[in-house]
Every structure is written in structure tokens, then in C-alpha cells.
Design an enzyme around this catalytic site. Structure first.
Site, PDB file in Angstrom:
ATOM      1  N   SER A  62      -2.712  -8.660  -0.244  1.00 54.13           N
ATOM      2  CA  SER A  62      -2.989  -9.185   1.104  1.00 54.13           C
ATOM      3  C   SER A  62      -2.112 -10.401   1.403  1.00 54.13           C
ATOM      4  O   SER A  62      -1.633 -11.078   0.492  1.00 54.13           O
ATOM      5  CB  SER A  62      -4.462  -9.575   1.222  1.00 54.13           C
ATOM      6  OG  SER A  62      -5.288  -8.486   0.892  1.00 54.13           O
TER       7      SER A  62
HETATM    8  N1  SAM Z   1      -7.338  -8.112  -3.540  1.00 54.35           N
HETATM    9  C1  SAM Z   1      -6.059  -7.470  -3.765  1.00 54.35           C
HETATM   10  C2  SAM Z   1      -5.013  -8.447  -4.216  1.00 54.35           C
HETATM   11  O1  SAM Z   1      -5.313  -9.637  -4.355  1.00 54.35           O
HETATM   12  O2  SAM Z   1      -3.890  -8.002  -4.456  1.00 54.35           O
HETATM   13  C3  SAM Z   1      -5.584  -6.668  -2.582  1.00 54.35           C
HETATM   14  C4  SAM Z   1      -6.414  -5.474  -2.391  1.00 54.35           C
HETATM   15  S1  SAM Z   1      -5.674  -4.132  -1.548  1.00 54.35           S
HETATM   16  C5  SAM Z   1      -5.583  -4.721   0.090  1.00 54.35           C
HETATM   17  C6  SAM Z   1      -7.088  -3.048  -1.565  1.00 54.35           C
HETATM   18  C7  SAM Z   1      -7.381  -2.450  -2.930  1.00 54.35           C
HETATM   19  O3  SAM Z   1      -8.656  -1.822  -2.876  1.00 54.35           O
HETATM   20  C8  SAM Z   1      -6.384  -1.374  -3.364  1.00 54.35           C
HETATM   21  O4  SAM Z   1      -5.848  -1.686  -4.602  1.00 54.35           O
HETATM   22  C9  SAM Z   1      -7.241  -0.107  -3.424  1.00 54.35           C
HETATM   23  O5  SAM Z   1      -6.836   0.812  -4.419  1.00 54.35           O
HETATM   24  C10 SAM Z   1      -8.608  -0.693  -3.723  1.00 54.35           C
HETATM   25  N2  SAM Z   1      -9.760   0.158  -3.415  1.00 54.35           N
HETATM   26  C11 SAM Z   1      -9.980   0.974  -2.347  1.00 54.35           C
HETATM   27  N3  SAM Z   1     -11.184   1.560  -2.445  1.00 54.35           N
HETATM   28  C12 SAM Z   1     -11.765   1.086  -3.591  1.00 54.35           C
HETATM   29  C13 SAM Z   1     -13.017   1.299  -4.236  1.00 54.35           C
HETATM   30  N4  SAM Z   1     -13.968   2.122  -3.744  1.00 54.35           N
HETATM   31  N5  SAM Z   1     -13.259   0.651  -5.393  1.00 54.35           N
HETATM   32  C14 SAM Z   1     -12.347  -0.177  -5.942  1.00 54.35           C
HETATM   33  N6  SAM Z   1     -11.141  -0.413  -5.376  1.00 54.35           N
HETATM   34  C15 SAM Z   1     -10.863   0.199  -4.208  1.00 54.35           C
END
Ligand code: SAM
Length: 226
Positions: A62
Site C-alpha cells: 500500500s
Molecule cells: N499490508 C500489505 C503490505 O504492507 O504490504 C499490503 C496488503 S495488499 C494491499 C493485500 C494483501 O491481502 C495481498 O497480499 C493479498 O494476497 C492478501 N489477501 C487477500 N485476501 C486475503 C485473505 N482472505 N486472507 C489473507 N490475505 C488476503
């Protein structure tokens, strides 16, 4: 050769001027955690542009302003136990760990972070290790919409992917008096929701700013190919 610390300092100053960083705790964490260690190597020189960056598998780290804003909304204190859903690069988890479990803390809290894509969990593990946070962050591979019952309840929960609704298991795993910060809406636009559980268990939802996150995919999120 980029002077990453100077670039980080300039970004933090800008986020303060814009009123996004408001507390000493978030300022210190954003100044301390080296974002350049959480992006793919070929993006290192872009680490202090205030923008999301690709981390592979169609996912992103993000933008710094969004990390700062959500961290401010969490209102973290040293010693808290925090659940993050959506580990991605591990950067947001490191920022939280820097506040709830600073080095040499007498009352260290901890961060449990869940990622559904195993390769990204590995990427985050590598990043958190080289940045020195792996002792304070536990990475779980799985569907974060189910929360993580073995460590529940949590003082704070942060979801960093876009949910169609607030996942029920996360509400259940939030402590009375706790707070969750989560983007809720359609796949194409969401609002940051601040969800407070009062000491008596009542849920109070406050809608914050509009945002755009990648989808939260799972049992209480979006279906994989919807
Ligand atoms: N917080 C992260 C960082 O600091 O880099 C950025 C997160 S990214 C915008 C969103 C993440 O959520 C992705 O890596 C995606 O694979 C994960 N994601 C989506 N659905 C999910 C779920 N049900 N459980 C765990 N992770 C999930």
C-alpha cells in the site's frame, strides 16, 4: 546511490504537513521502518514515492499515506496484540510491530499477520527478517477472513484488502474495547471503516475516507473468480 534515510525523512515530513501523520508513535515508526526492504529489489529507488507498488501475484504494497492513515486510526499502544489480514510485503506489520513492541520494550505486544498467497508470505518473511522484525511478527498462511482463533481475542484488527462486508469471525475475535480498521465496499471503491467494540460488546461503525484496495478473497470476503 539513493540516501534512503533522507528520502524517508522527506516523505514523513510531507505526510505530517498533510495532516496524515498526527502522532509521535506513527511518526517514529514511519521514520524507523526501511520501506526499501519491503519492495522488490528493482523498485527500491521508488520506495519513498507516495504510491502503491507491485509485489507480484497481482498484489501491492500500500501507499505510505494509506499505511500512515490506517495506523493512526488504529490508535496503537505498546503491549497490544494486533491481527493483520493481508500480509503482502510485511511492511504494515513492521510499522505496527515498531509501535506495539519496540526494541527493548518491557511490555512487548505482538503482531499476527495472515496472508493467503504462500509465495507472498515467504516474501514477507524474508523482508521482516532482514529488517529485524521477525521476532515480533508471526506470519500465518491462510484465509484471514476467518481470523486466527488460537491467538484471539485481539486489541486491534487491521484488514488491508477490500471486503464486501465486515467478516463476522473478525468481529467475534475483537476484544471488548477493541478496534478494527477495514476497507469495505465494492471491488472498485471502498471506504475505510473504523469499527469499535464497546466494553459491553456494542459495535459502532464510523466511515472514514474513500480508498481503493485489492479484493479480500475468502469465505467471508469475495469469491476467487467473481
Ligand atoms: N499490508 C500489505 C503490505 O504492507 O504490504 C499490503 C496488503 S495488499 C494491499 C493485500 C494483501 O491481502 C495481498 O497480499 C493479498 O494476497 C492478501 N489477501 C487477500 N485476501 C486475503 C485473505 N482472505 N486472507 C489473507 N490475505 C488476503
Amino acid at each position: 546511490m539513493t540516501d534512503y534515510y533522507m528520502a524517508r525523512k522527506r516523505l514523513v515530513e510531507r505526510l505530517k504537513m498533510e495532516g496524515i501523520i498526527r502522532s509521535k508513535e506513527v511518526e517514529r515508526a514511519m521514520l524507523t521502518v526501511p520501506r526499501e526492504l519491503f519492495v522488490p529489489d528493482h523498485y527500491r529507488d521508488y520506495a519513498y514515492i507516495d504510491s502503491p507498488l507491485p509485489i507480484g501475484h497481482g498484489q501491492t504494497i500500500s501507499a505510505p499515506h494509506m499505511v500512515a492513515l490506517m495506523t493512526e486510526l488504529l490508535n496503537l499502544k505498546e503491549g497490544m496484540k494486533v491481527l493483520e489480514v493481508g500480509t503482502g510485503s510485511g511492511y504494515q506489520a513492521a510499522i505496527i510491530a515498531e509501535i506495539v513492541a519496540p526494541k527493548n520494550s518491557r511490555n512487548p505486544g505482538k503482531v499476527i499477520t495472515i496472508e493467503r498467497i504462500p509465495e507472498l508470505a515467504e516474501f514477507a518473511k524474508r523482508n521482516l527478517t532482514r529488517a529485524g522484525y521477525i521476532d515480533r511478527v508471526k506470519i500465518i498462511v491462510g484465509d484471514g477472513t476467518l481470523g486466527y482463533p488460537p491467538e484471539a481475542p485481539y486489541d486491534r484488527i487491521i484488514v488491508t484488502a477490500a471486503a464486501p462486508d465486515i467478516p463476522k469471525p473478525l468481529l467475534e475475535q475483537l476484544k471488548p474495547g477493541g478496534r478494527m480498521v477495514i476497507p469495505v465496499g465494492s471491488k472498485y471503491m471502498q471506504y475505510i471503516y473504523v469499527v469499535d467494540k464497546t466494553p459491553s460488546g456494542k459495535i459502532i461503525i464510523t466511515k472514514d475516507i474513500p480508498c481503493l484496495f485489492v479484493p479480500l478473497i475468502g469465505k467471508y470476503g469475495w469469491k476467487e473468480h467473481s
